[in-house]
Design a protein around this motif. Structure first.
Motif, short mmCIF file in Angstrom:
data_model
loop_
_atom_site.label_atom_id
_atom_site.label_comp_id
_atom_site.label_asym_id
_atom_site.label_seq_id
_atom_site.Cartn_x
_atom_site.Cartn_y
_atom_site.Cartn_z
N ALA A 74 0.82 -1.22 0.00
CA ALA A 74 0.00 0.00 0.00
C ALA A 74 0.85 1.26 0.00
CB ALA A 74 -0.95 -0.01 1.19
N LEU A 75 1.89 1.30 0.83
CA LEU A 75 2.71 2.51 0.91
C LEU A 75 3.47 2.77 -0.39
CD1 LEU A 75 4.15 2.49 4.55
CD2 LEU A 75 2.02 3.52 3.68
N SER A 76 3.75 1.71 -1.15
CA SER A 76 4.43 1.91 -2.44
C SER A 76 3.50 2.53 -3.48
CB SER A 76 4.98 0.58 -2.96
OG SER A 76 3.95 -0.26 -3.43
N LEU A 77 2.20 2.49 -3.22
CA LEU A 77 1.21 3.04 -4.15
C LEU A 77 0.59 4.36 -3.71
CD1 LEU A 77 -0.55 -0.32 -5.02
CD2 LEU A 77 0.76 1.11 -6.60
N ILE A 78 0.84 4.78 -2.47
CA ILE A 78 0.29 6.03 -1.96
C ILE A 78 1.29 7.14 -2.23
CG2 ILE A 78 -0.47 7.30 0.10
CD1 ILE A 78 -1.26 4.56 1.32
N CYS A 79 0.82 8.20 -2.87
CA CYS A 79 1.69 9.32 -3.24
C CYS A 79 1.85 10.30 -2.09
CB CYS A 79 1.13 10.04 -4.47
SG CYS A 79 2.25 11.27 -5.16
N PHE A 97 6.03 10.23 -6.04
CA PHE A 97 6.98 9.79 -5.02
C PHE A 97 6.14 9.19 -3.91
CE2 PHE A 97 9.96 10.33 -1.45
CZ PHE A 97 11.08 9.74 -2.00
N SER A 98 6.36 7.93 -3.64
CA SER A 98 5.47 7.22 -2.72
C SER A 98 5.85 7.42 -1.25
CB SER A 98 5.45 5.73 -3.05
OG SER A 98 6.66 5.11 -2.66
N VAL A 99 4.86 7.19 -0.41
CA VAL A 99 5.07 7.18 1.03
C VAL A 99 6.08 6.08 1.37
CG1 VAL A 99 3.96 6.80 3.28
CG2 VAL A 99 2.80 8.16 1.52
N THR A 157 13.82 9.85 -8.00
CA THR A 157 13.54 9.10 -9.22
C THR A 157 12.21 8.36 -9.08
OG1 THR A 157 15.90 8.80 -9.62
CG2 THR A 157 14.41 7.28 -10.76
N VAL A 158 11.40 8.45 -10.12
CA VAL A 158 10.14 7.71 -10.12
C VAL A 158 10.48 6.23 -10.33
CG1 VAL A 158 7.92 7.37 -11.28
CG2 VAL A 158 8.87 9.68 -11.04
N LEU A 159 10.05 5.42 -9.38
CA LEU A 159 10.33 3.98 -9.43
C LEU A 159 9.04 3.21 -9.57
CD1 LEU A 159 12.88 3.77 -6.45
CD2 LEU A 159 13.41 3.75 -8.90
N PRO A 160 9.09 2.05 -10.21
CA PRO A 160 7.90 1.19 -10.25
C PRO A 160 7.49 0.79 -8.83
CG PRO A 160 9.58 0.39 -11.77
CD PRO A 160 10.21 1.47 -10.94
N PHE A 161 6.20 0.73 -8.59
CA PHE A 161 5.75 0.43 -7.23
C PHE A 161 6.31 -0.90 -6.75
CE2 PHE A 161 2.43 -2.14 -9.19
CZ PHE A 161 2.21 -3.13 -8.27
#
Length: 182
Positions: A31-36, A46-48, A158-162
């Motif tokens: 979930a935190l990898s998908l929450i901005c 940029f994820s939480v 850097t924008v990373l894949p979730f």
């Protein structure tokens, strides 16, 4: 309709009546990898989860204990179940703040063995605030009024894949957990 949310791993979790047994690190990492961060009001995603990883790395770079580094990784874990609310608004949500504190204490007890001490909490807030300065500067293009804080890591937006963030979060969780014997 149920008062529960269905988590990534299929658990039925009631954020208002949290059960420690239902808290799952895989749900948190996913979930935190998908929450901005910043409620999505940033120049790029940029994820939480990425923020929490940076906090844990900064804690380690400050030579804080593995326990505090793990706490830094987990400090926004309640958002997995309650979502992220921007600080200026969150301050006015007393019930939300109480529920968040209650849930975070349960998460810390599960993964750290106990809640944070006042000293640990102050150190963690310092890291969180220092990295917020960088978020405001580089994700929002603002120049915060406070002086630039000295940090010990390189902040990379850097924008990373979730999936990459999720895997990195879990890997760091396992490393730190093994060091504190949890």
């Amino acid at each position: 309709m149920s008062d529960c949310i269905t988590t990534y791993t299929g658990r039925h979790f009631d954020p208002l009546h949290p059960e420690e047994a239902l808290i799952c690190i895989e749900d948190i990492a996913h979930a935190l990898s998908l929450i901005c961060r910043g409620n999505g009001h940033v120049k790029s995603f940029f994820s939480v989860g990425q923020h929490c990883i940076l906090c844990a790395r900064e804690a380690a770079a400050r030579s804080y204990s593995s326990r505090l580094s793990l706490a830094a990784l987990l400090h926004d874990a309640s958002e997995c179940y309650m979502s992220d609310v921007p600080r200026p608004f969150k301050k006015s949500l007393m019930d939300y703040l109480k529920q968040e504190e209650k849930l975070l204490k349960i998460i810390y007890r599960k993964y750290l063995g106990s809640a944070l001490s006042q000293e640990e909490d102050m150190k963690l807030k310092s890291i969180d605030n220092d990295l917020l300065w960088y978020d405001l500067k580089y994700l929002l293009g603002e120049t915060p009024a406070e002086p630039k804080p000295a940090i010990h890591i390189t902040v990379d937006y850097t924008v990373l894949p979730f999936k990459t963030v999720e895997e990195e979060y879990l890997k760091l969780f396992r490393q730190l957990s093994s060091r504190i014997g949890q």
